[in-house]
Design a protein around this motif. Structure first.
Motif, PDB file in Angstrom:
ATOM      1  N   PRO A 242     -10.938  -9.131  -0.467  1.00  0.00           N
ATOM      2  CA  PRO A 242     -10.081  -8.463  -1.462  1.00  0.00           C
ATOM      3  C   PRO A 242     -10.499  -7.030  -1.767  1.00  0.00           C
ATOM      4  O   PRO A 242      -9.646  -6.193  -2.084  1.00  0.00           O
ATOM      5  CB  PRO A 242     -10.204  -9.357  -2.698  1.00  0.00           C
ATOM      6  N   VAL A 243     -11.798  -6.722  -1.683  1.00  0.00           N
ATOM      7  CA  VAL A 243     -12.237  -5.359  -1.961  1.00  0.00           C
ATOM      8  C   VAL A 243     -11.738  -4.414  -0.874  1.00  0.00           C
ATOM      9  O   VAL A 243     -11.278  -3.297  -1.166  1.00  0.00           O
ATOM     10  CB  VAL A 243     -13.776  -5.295  -2.088  1.00  0.00           C
ATOM     11  N   LEU A 244     -11.794  -4.842   0.384  1.00  0.00           N
ATOM     12  CA  LEU A 244     -11.265  -4.005   1.466  1.00  0.00           C
ATOM     13  C   LEU A 244      -9.759  -3.839   1.317  1.00  0.00           C
ATOM     14  O   LEU A 244      -9.224  -2.725   1.464  1.00  0.00           O
ATOM     15  CB  LEU A 244     -11.589  -4.608   2.833  1.00  0.00           C
ATOM     16  N   ILE A 245      -9.054  -4.918   1.015  1.00  0.00           N
ATOM     17  CA  ILE A 245      -7.597  -4.852   0.892  1.00  0.00           C
ATOM     18  C   ILE A 245      -7.189  -3.887  -0.222  1.00  0.00           C
ATOM     19  O   ILE A 245      -6.343  -3.000  -0.019  1.00  0.00           O
ATOM     20  CB  ILE A 245      -7.017  -6.254   0.631  1.00  0.00           C
ATOM     21  N   LEU A 246      -7.793  -4.039  -1.397  1.00  0.00           N
ATOM     22  CA  LEU A 246      -7.434  -3.176  -2.521  1.00  0.00           C
ATOM     23  C   LEU A 246      -7.829  -1.724  -2.258  1.00  0.00           C
ATOM     24  O   LEU A 246      -7.100  -0.793  -2.619  1.00  0.00           O
ATOM     25  CB  LEU A 246      -8.088  -3.681  -3.801  1.00  0.00           C
ATOM     26  N   SER A 247      -8.974  -1.508  -1.620  1.00  0.00           N
ATOM     27  CA  SER A 247      -9.400  -0.139  -1.321  1.00  0.00           C
ATOM     28  C   SER A 247      -8.478   0.523  -0.305  1.00  0.00           C
ATOM     29  O   SER A 247      -8.272   1.742  -0.346  1.00  0.00           O
ATOM     30  CB  SER A 247     -10.842  -0.144  -0.797  1.00  0.00           C
ATOM     31  N   ALA A 248      -7.915  -0.260   0.605  1.00  0.00           N
ATOM     32  CA  ALA A 248      -7.011   0.281   1.617  1.00  0.00           C
ATOM     33  C   ALA A 248      -5.639   0.613   1.046  1.00  0.00           C
ATOM     34  O   ALA A 248      -4.814   1.231   1.737  1.00  0.00           O
ATOM     35  CB  ALA A 248      -6.863  -0.705   2.777  1.00  0.00           C
ATOM     36  N   THR A 249      -5.380   0.223  -0.194  1.00  0.00           N
ATOM     37  CA  THR A 249      -4.085   0.534  -0.827  1.00  0.00           C
ATOM     38  C   THR A 249      -4.195   1.700  -1.800  1.00  0.00           C
ATOM     39  O   THR A 249      -3.257   1.950  -2.569  1.00  0.00           O
ATOM     40  CB  THR A 249      -3.548  -0.700  -1.584  1.00  0.00           C
TER      41      THR A 249
ATOM     42  N   ALA B 167       0.805  -1.226   0.000  1.00  0.00           N
ATOM     43  CA  ALA B 167       0.000   0.000   0.000  1.00  0.00           C
ATOM     44  C   ALA B 167       0.834   1.270   0.000  1.00  0.00           C
ATOM     45  O   ALA B 167       0.456   2.263  -0.635  1.00  0.00           O
ATOM     46  CB  ALA B 167      -0.930   0.011   1.220  1.00  0.00           C
ATOM     47  N   LEU B 168       1.947   1.277   0.707  1.00  0.00           N
ATOM     48  CA  LEU B 168       2.595   2.536   1.060  1.00  0.00           C
ATOM     49  C   LEU B 168       3.664   2.997   0.075  1.00  0.00           C
ATOM     50  O   LEU B 168       4.409   3.921   0.347  1.00  0.00           O
ATOM     51  CB  LEU B 168       3.160   2.431   2.479  1.00  0.00           C
ATOM     52  N   SER B 169       3.762   2.323  -1.054  1.00  0.00           N
ATOM     53  CA  SER B 169       4.548   2.804  -2.195  1.00  0.00           C
ATOM     54  C   SER B 169       3.681   2.623  -3.431  1.00  0.00           C
ATOM     55  O   SER B 169       2.694   1.896  -3.392  1.00  0.00           O
ATOM     56  CB  SER B 169       5.854   2.015  -2.355  1.00  0.00           C
ATOM     57  N   PHE B 170       4.056   3.267  -4.519  1.00  0.00           N
ATOM     58  CA  PHE B 170       3.239   3.179  -5.726  1.00  0.00           C
ATOM     59  C   PHE B 170       3.568   1.914  -6.521  1.00  0.00           C
ATOM     60  O   PHE B 170       3.918   1.976  -7.705  1.00  0.00           O
ATOM     61  CB  PHE B 170       3.430   4.420  -6.589  1.00  0.00           C
ATOM     62  N   HIS B 171       3.458   0.739  -5.856  1.00  0.00           N
ATOM     63  CA  HIS B 171       3.598  -0.523  -6.583  1.00  0.00           C
ATOM     64  C   HIS B 171       2.556  -0.571  -7.701  1.00  0.00           C
ATOM     65  O   HIS B 171       2.834  -0.994  -8.812  1.00  0.00           O
ATOM     66  CB  HIS B 171       3.385  -1.712  -5.637  1.00  0.00           C
TER      67      HIS B 171
END
Length: 556
Positions: A127-134, A25-29
């Motif tokens: 997965p929706v929560l995970i992706l939204s949190a990134t 999440a914390l870099s622009f991967h």
């Protein structure tokens, strides 16, 4: 099976979510296109000191979303400086808090730590929560605020007309914050929930209970503050842009499209709860009957919100999976409740098959991550991350072999996928264009007093703007409004410095500029080819030949 296995500490699950998703999440991967609207506007806010009006990267006004998400990005920039990390940190934490709020919701409804713990594990692995949190976009904030509003609803469902006033405060303030984050969807779901409390046939609330003037008054002030401020500053024209996005551009009346989006929404809603929903099926009739007899009010509430979000998704011009997030925690509690009522813990085979499947994926991704980093070389931090990932993987393997804490192993193995995946994307995506341009600007001591023009993909410009920070003023020449070649060149001539994507370089009169390579990245279309040639001694040349290049131009 020991009941102790299911006394799950929500703080541990929240920490696991933040730690395992954090590196991704914390870099622009990966950079989601809509992030540019919020990071660009937050940088502009710092530059011009106007914290109410939102601007695009080309300097145009944008009123399509309320102010809440912009302020969350701005808070990260103010506290930690302008960076990829600070643009996303509060969205990652919002995801973790959503896990905790889901536990709180289930614990309040059923006073059962087992149901609450399973519910938290289910939503943590969604997965929706995970992706939204990134991503620094509104959806995870809407998910958090709507889950907190559900806590308010749960207090009223459980205690009825004798409910402590704190649940009314939680309900209305959460809905107000949701309104400032996303707009109309919060009002629609909140209003539907309040009508349900007043009209459901099992445990109705009196209108007097729901009509709590102090909390409603404060909520109205919070929820409508930005809208009133924009009306005062910019007049009613801002409302046209907002309503076009909230209603006109999203709501459709074409029946085939409604059917298509509705079926797509239903399919994705089921998919994001796999494998948990499959574990419910063997005893679905028995567990549903028990749950309905125990708490028909919440059962009906969860179904109503689930159907409502499917209806809203069906009515959109284009459906995205993240639209399901506002009700995903409530449905996670429903599924956790049904699992416990169906005594799923005694059906170990299904749990173990699910865990083995995700652990196998983790092993594949982890080995691939080690291979690509070994081939291209990497920092000690990446190898440390891989070591931690394999240690966690070994721990989860041992739990599964011993048939211990299988629900926890299932949830954590899904989170571990993202932790290990970031070791792969680190070599493909990083350092991305923003970081490379920042290094170039620093090395060449570029004067921040000279404005920079940008020609290229405006999603890339938002990453560059974040890394350049508020000291540098960069304007998108190639914006969402398409310019002719002549118009583009006319605009470009105003700038001493230009950043130009490779496909636009041919338009620029090269005899007027000194041209340098500012950034080189893997072209997404060439990833398979580049992966096949990792061991080639001339790999760096292959990346440049098959990559995406942004050039730095200085007028002579």
């Amino acid at each position: 099976m020991s009941l102790k296995e299911y006394h799950i500490n929500p703080w541990v699950v929240m920490a696991a979510f933040a730690i395992l998703v954090g590196p991704f999440a914390l870099s622009f991967h990966m950079h989601f296109p809509d992030e540019m609207y919020y990071t660009d506007a937050a940088v502009k806010m710092i530059q011009n000191g106007d914290y109410l009006t939102t601007y695009l990267g080309n300097g145009e006004l944008r009123f399509r979303k309320p102010i809440g998400t912009y302020w969350v990005v701005l808070a990260g920039f103010k506290l930690f400086g302008v960076s990829a990390f600070s643009s996303r940190i509060f969205f990652l934490l919002a995801g973790a808090l959503t896990v905790g709020a889901t536990y709180w919701l289930a614990k309040l409804l059923f006073d059962d730590k087992k149901i609450a713990g399973i519910s938290a594990l289910i939503i943590a692995a969604n997965p929706v929560l995970i992706l939204s949190a990134t991503r620094s976009i509104p959806d995870v904030l809407l998910g958090l605020t709507m889950t907190l509003s559900a806590v308010g609803f749960a207090g009223l469902i459980r205690f009825g007309d004798q409910a402590p006033k704190k649940y009314l405060w939680i309900l209305y303030l959460s809905l107000a914050l949701a309104l400032e984050v996303k707009g109309i969807p919060a009002v629609a779901l909140g209003g539907l929930g309040i009508l349900y409390l007043l009209l459901n046939p099992w445990k109705r609330l009196s209108f007097k209970t729901v009509l709590h003037f102090p909390s409603i008054a404060v909520a109205l002030f919070i929820g409508l503050f930005w809208f009133v401020a924009m009306w005062q500053i910019h007049g009613p024209t801002y409302l046209d842009s907002f309503l076009e996005d909230q209603v006109g551009a999203r709501v459709t009346s074409r029946y085939l499209l409604i059917l298509k989006n509705g079926l797509l929404a239903l399919g994705i809603l089921i998919a994001i709860f796999i494998p948990w929903i499959l574990l419910v099926l063997p005893k679905i009739k028995e567990s549903t009957r028990k749950a309905w007899s125990e708490n028909a009010v919440f059962f009906g509430f969860a179904l109503l919100w689930g159907l409502a979000i499917l209806g809203m998704g069906a009515m959109t011009a284009k459906f995205y999976e993240r639209y399901l997030l506002p009700v995903a925690p409530i449905l996670a509690v429903l599924i956790g409740w049904l699992l416990v009522k169906g005594q799923f813990e005694f059906r170990k085979l299904g749990l173990k098959i699910s865990v083995w499947a995700f652990l196998s994926l983790c092993l594949i991704v982890g080995v691939f991550g080690f291979w690509i980093n070994f081939q291209l070389g990497s920092s000690a931090w990446i190898y440390l991350q891989l070591a931690v990932g394999f240690a966690i993987l070994t721990y989860l393997f041992m739990l599964t072999i011993r048939s211990e804490k299988l629900p926890k192993a299932l949830s954590y193995s899904f989170l571990l996928l993202f932790f290990l995946l970031s070791t792969v994307t680190a070599k493909i995506s990083l350092p991305e264009q923003g970081e490379q341009i920042e290094v170039f600007v620093s090395a060449n001591e570029i004067d921040p007093n000279e404005e920079i023009g940008f020609i290229g993909n405006i999603h890339t410009s938002s990453k560059i703007r974040v890394f350049l920070g508020p000291d540098y003023y960069m304007t998108d020449i190639s914006s969402e409004k398409k310019l002719t070649d002549e118009e583009l060149l006319r605009e470009a001539a105003r700038y001493t410095y230009l950043i130009v994507e490779d496909k636009f370089l041919g338009l620029i009169p090269k005899n007027q500029y000194e041209i340098s390579v500012g950034s080189v990245n893997w072209n997404s279309k060439q990833i398979p080819f580049l992966l096949q040639n990792l061991s080639d001694p001339a790999f760096d040349s292959l990346v440049k030949e098959n990559g995406k290049i942004y050039y730095w131009l200085e007028k002579m």
